[in-house]
Every structure is written in C-alpha cells, then in structure tokens.
Motif scaffolding. Structure first.
Motif, mmCIF file in Angstrom:
data_model
loop_
_atom_site.group_PDB
_atom_site.id
_atom_site.type_symbol
_atom_site.label_atom_id
_atom_site.label_comp_id
_atom_site.label_asym_id
_atom_site.label_seq_id
_atom_site.Cartn_x
_atom_site.Cartn_y
_atom_site.Cartn_z
ATOM 1 N N LYS A 49 34.933 36.032 51.369
ATOM 2 C CA LYS A 49 35.344 37.192 52.161
ATOM 3 C C LYS A 49 36.658 36.890 52.882
ATOM 4 C CE LYS A 49 33.611 41.205 53.632
ATOM 5 N NZ LYS A 49 33.109 42.207 52.736
ATOM 6 N N GLY A 50 37.623 37.809 52.712
ATOM 7 C CA GLY A 50 38.914 37.678 53.366
ATOM 8 C C GLY A 50 39.926 36.844 52.609
ATOM 9 N N GLN A 51 39.535 36.274 51.471
ATOM 10 C CA GLN A 51 40.448 35.471 50.661
ATOM 11 C C GLN A 51 40.643 36.125 49.296
ATOM 12 O OE1 GLN A 51 39.269 31.340 50.452
ATOM 13 N NE2 GLN A 51 38.955 31.203 52.655
ATOM 14 N N PRO A 52 41.698 35.750 48.566
ATOM 15 C CA PRO A 52 41.901 36.309 47.227
ATOM 16 C C PRO A 52 40.794 35.885 46.264
ATOM 17 C CG PRO A 52 43.885 35.159 48.001
ATOM 18 C CD PRO A 52 42.785 34.859 48.972
ATOM 19 N N ARG A 53 40.524 36.725 45.305
ATOM 20 C CA ARG A 53 39.568 36.408 44.244
ATOM 21 C C ARG A 53 40.127 35.270 43.395
ATOM 22 N NH1 ARG A 53 39.450 40.451 39.502
ATOM 23 N NH2 ARG A 53 40.971 38.935 38.788
ATOM 24 N N THR A 69 32.363 46.058 45.600
ATOM 25 C CA THR A 69 32.950 47.323 45.149
ATOM 26 C C THR A 69 33.810 47.102 43.908
ATOM 27 O OG1 THR A 69 34.968 47.124 46.467
ATOM 28 C CG2 THR A 69 33.042 48.163 47.543
ATOM 29 N N VAL A 70 34.092 48.169 43.193
ATOM 30 C CA VAL A 70 34.975 48.093 42.026
ATOM 31 C C VAL A 70 36.340 47.569 42.453
ATOM 32 C CG1 VAL A 70 36.144 49.474 40.267
ATOM 33 C CG2 VAL A 70 33.748 49.924 40.802
ATOM 34 N N GLU A 71 36.823 48.006 43.600
ATOM 35 C CA GLU A 71 38.130 47.555 44.094
ATOM 36 C C GLU A 71 38.111 46.046 44.359
ATOM 37 O OE1 GLU A 71 36.426 50.198 45.497
ATOM 38 O OE2 GLU A 71 37.613 51.745 44.479
ATOM 39 N N GLU A 72 37.038 45.542 44.978
ATOM 40 C CA GLU A 72 36.944 44.103 45.256
ATOM 41 C C GLU A 72 36.892 43.299 43.953
ATOM 42 O OE1 GLU A 72 34.574 44.009 49.499
ATOM 43 O OE2 GLU A 72 33.433 44.489 47.682
ATOM 44 N N TYR A 73 36.113 43.769 42.990
ATOM 45 C CA TYR A 73 35.981 43.081 41.710
ATOM 46 C C TYR A 73 37.318 43.056 40.961
ATOM 47 C CZ TYR A 73 34.302 42.062 36.965
ATOM 48 O OH TYR A 73 34.101 41.527 35.725
ATOM 49 N N SER A 74 38.052 44.152 41.021
ATOM 50 C CA SER A 74 39.299 44.291 40.264
ATOM 51 C C SER A 74 40.512 43.676 40.958
ATOM 52 C CB SER A 74 39.593 45.776 40.011
ATOM 53 O OG SER A 74 38.521 46.350 39.308
ATOM 54 N N ASN A 75 40.425 43.438 42.248
ATOM 55 C CA ASN A 75 41.584 42.976 43.010
ATOM 56 C C ASN A 75 41.715 41.458 42.953
ATOM 57 O OD1 ASN A 75 43.703 42.689 44.752
ATOM 58 N ND2 ASN A 75 42.611 43.378 46.568
ATOM 59 N N HIS A 76 42.783 41.007 42.340
ATOM 60 C CA HIS A 76 43.006 39.568 42.220
ATOM 61 C C HIS A 76 44.055 39.062 43.203
ATOM 62 C CE1 HIS A 76 46.664 40.479 39.955
ATOM 63 N NE2 HIS A 76 45.963 41.334 39.295
ATOM 64 N N LYS A 77 44.402 39.878 44.200
ATOM 65 C CA LYS A 77 45.403 39.454 45.198
ATOM 66 C C LYS A 77 44.738 39.011 46.464
ATOM 67 C CE LYS A 77 48.871 42.495 43.328
ATOM 68 N NZ LYS A 77 49.760 43.583 43.510
#
Length: 161
Positions: A101-105, A153-161
């Motif tokens: 949480k709070g860090q990049p994927r 969420t879809v956004e969390e799963y898809s966000n690699h930044k």
C-alpha cells in the motif's frame, strides 16, 4: 533460528525435486512447472479470479510457521491483506505482481523473493497473460496469520507507477 532452519529445509526440498508436472490452463498459454499439487481453490471473498492453495507445512507450537504454495491463474489476485508477522513469497514460476500500500506495483518472475513487512497492507497475484506459482512462508504464527481486507480495484491492478 527455527524459521531459518525451515527456510533452508524448504530450499533443499525444492532443489531435490527433479521432475515437475506441467499444467496449462485455457487462459494460460505458457506452461508452468508445478512442484506441488494444485490444492484447493481459494475463497471468492479473498481472491479475484481463481487461486489454488496447498498447505505444505502445518502450523504447530514448535516452529510457529506455515508454508504453502499458491497457483494464481492469469489475472487472479488476492485481496489487500496484512500478516501480523509479515510474509515471505518465493516465486517458483510464471509472472505476477505484488504491491505494498502506497508504493508502486512490482512485477514478479521466477526466482524473485518478496519480503512483506509485518502489519503492512499488500496484495499479490498473476499477470493478465501468465499465471504465477508462489511459495509463501508465514513466520511467528502465534501473532496471528492473516487479516483479509478489500478487493484490489482494476485501477490498482493495472497501475504500474
């Protein structure tokens, strides 16, 4: 010290296995080398998609450590969750993700080791195209094992930044 002995033992078991079954799902065009059986499907309230778990070392009062293996089918992921004493992940095949949480994927691949800190929200699972196999180690289980939280969420799963 006992946890280190268990990790060393687990490593020796992995190295001593010379042949692995290859399993391919319809959604997973890449063959993964399964060291252990697939196990039981994880509960839908804790996972998005299909994740299969098999326990390898049961909890007891001597080692206070749980070891298991999870196969995440492509796009399958855990909910956000925390472990009171942290968690160690050893990626044995495939491609997946991990996020604190709070860090990049982070992208994970065979041979990666992840140290999930105690009491820190995180999730992990497979990439969209390829499944992922991971061993997990839960130390100091006398402090508790896991608290499951909300879906990723879809956004969390898809966000690699």
């Amino acid at each position: 010290m006992k946890t280190l002995s268990l990790i060393a033992f687990t490593s020796m078991v992995l190295l001593s296995i010379s042949s692995s079954a290859q399993i391919t799902s319809k959604a997973d065009n890449n063959k993964l080398n399964f060291i252990f059986q697939k196990g039981e499907i994880g509960p839908a309230e804790n996972f998005t998609g299909k994740a299969w778990n098999i326990g390898l070392v049961e909890n007891d009062s001597v080692y206070n450590t749980v070891v298991g293996n999870v196969y995440f089918e492509p796009e399958a992921i855990s909910n956000w969750h925390i472990h009171p004493s942290g968690q160690i992940l050893i990626i044995t095949d495939g491609i997946g993700y991990h996020q604190i949480k709070g860090q990049p994927r982070q992208t994970l691949k065979k041979g990666d080791i992840v140290m999930c800190p105690p009491n820190v929200e995180h999730w992990h699972g497979a990439s969209p195209q390829t499944g992922m196999l991971q061993m997990y180690i839960l130390p100091k289980t006398e402090n508790g094992m896991v608290t499951w939280l909300q879906k990723v969420t879809v956004e969390e799963y898809s966000n690699h930044k």
